[in-house]
Scaffold this active site. Sequence first.
Site: not given
Length: 453
Positions: A226, A260
Site C-alpha cells: 500500500e 495517502c
Amino acid sequence: MKSINPFTGKVICDYKEYSSSEVEKIILKVDQAFHSWKLKSFEQRAIFMKNLQARLLVKKEELAGIITAEMGKVKLEAFGEIEKCASVCGYYAENAESFLKNEPIKTEAAESYISYQPIGTVLAVMPWNFPFWQVFRFLAPALMAGNTGVLKHASNVSGCALAIEQLISEAGFPANVFRTLLIGSKEVKAVVENPLIKAVTLTGSTLAGRSVASTAGYALKKSVLELGGSDPYLIMEDADIETAASLCVTSRLLNAGQSCIGAKRFIIADTVYDQFKAEFVRLMSEAKFGDPLDPQTAIGPLARIDLRDELHQQVEKSREMGASILLGGFIPEENTPFYPPTVLENVVPGMPAYHEELFGPVAVLFRFKTEEEAIRIANDTVFGLGAGIFTSDVGKGKSLAEKGLEAGCVFVNDFVKSDPRLPFGGVKESGYGRELSMIGIREFVNIKTIVVR
Ligand code: NAP
C-alpha cells in the site's frame, strides 16, 4: 529510535533498538504461537478480537494522546482513528468466518471445494501517518484468519507500536500472537528473509515498497503493498461547486495533508475554474494551524522537520520553474514543522508538484477543456491509489470512474475514505494487493483446493 513530539520539539522517549538475536527469538515465539492459534475456532478468535475492540474504546483518550504526541495529529482526528480501529476489529470478529468458510465447487469428483487456511507469521511494515489504523487494518483480518503477526512500525512512532502490543495482551490474546519489533528499516531485509516469516505487507513510500518487495520476491514470499498516491479529483462543469470545494478541502487537509488518499490534484472544467478556485482558496485560507491538542486547530504540525523541509523544497522548486502560488508556500516557524495550507496553479510536466506526491497541505489546480483532457491529466502520474469526480450526472461519473480513471478506488461526489466493508488498495506504483473487506482477509491465506473422489 527517538520519539519526538513535533509540536513541542521535546524527546518523548529514546527507545533502544532490538538486537538481531532478540528479533530472532521473538519471531521464533510468534511462530510457535501460530501452531496453536491456527487451531482455534473463529468463535474463539472473535472473543479476543471483541475484547480488543472494547479495550480500544475504553482507552481511547490515552491512545489518541500517544498518537498526537508522537506525530502531531489533531486530537479529534486521533479519536476518530481509534474508533475506526475498534470498528475494524468488530467487523472481522463478525465476518471472518463467513469470508473464509469452505466454498463448494461443482466438478466430476464426489466432492470438491476451496478451503482457506492461515499461512503463519506475517510481517507488517507500517508508516507513522495513521499509526494505529494502518496496523489494525492489517492485524484484525490477519489474526482472525488464524495467522500471527510481527510489526515493524515507523521509527518515530515506537510508543504507538508498543501500545498496540500492550493492548493485544490486555485483550487476553494468547502470548506472542502479535509482537512488535523495535528495529530500523535496515533490519527489515533480514526479517523478510527469516524462514519463519511467511509473507509481508508494507504500507509506506514507493521506495520502501520496492525494496521490501524485491527481498520478498527473491525469497518467494507473498507481499501486499500500500504505497503513495497523488489522487486526482475532477470537477466537472455541472458539479455543485460549493460542495465540491468544501469536500476537496476537507480531504486535502485531513491529517495535515499527510494521507495517502488525500485529494492532491484538482482538475477543473474551464467554465467553472475561477468559481471553484475562489471558493477552494477561501476555505483553505480559513484553516488555521496550531497546537494539535487545541480543539480549534484544523491542522497540526507535520510529523517531522525533515518532512516539512522536503515538502517545501517541492513547492519552491515548482515555483522557480514557473508555478504560481495562490496561498501559503512558506515556512512559518523554523523549529516547529508547521506548513500552511498552500495552493498552486500553472503547474506543468517537469515540476515536482506535477509528478511527485505532496505529503502535506499542498493542493495543485489544473484546468481542462474536454473530458479527454481531464482524464489524460488525471492519469498522467505513476500513482493510482484513489480518485474523485464531482458531477451532477451520476451516470457520467460512474462511467468515468469505471473506464476512465486509473485508480484502486473512485468516489463520485465525495472524497475517498477507507471502509472496513470495501476493498482498499492501488494500481501502478501505488502498490498491489488489497486490504479490508472479504478480499483483504484472503490475501494472507492458503487458498487450498480439496478434491474427494
Ligand atoms: P516510509 O518512509 O516508506 O516508511 C514506511 C515504513 O517503511 C516505516 O516503517 C519505515 O521504517 C519502513 N521503511 C522505509 N524504508 C525502508 C526500506 N528501504 N526497507 C524496509 N523498510 C523501510 O513512509 P512514511 O514516510 O512512513 O509514510 C508516508 C508514505 O506512506 C507516503 O508515501 C504515503 O502515501 C504512504 N502511505 C500509503 C498508504 C496506503 O494505504 N497506500 C497509507 C498510508 C501511507 P523507518 O521509519 O524506520 O524508516
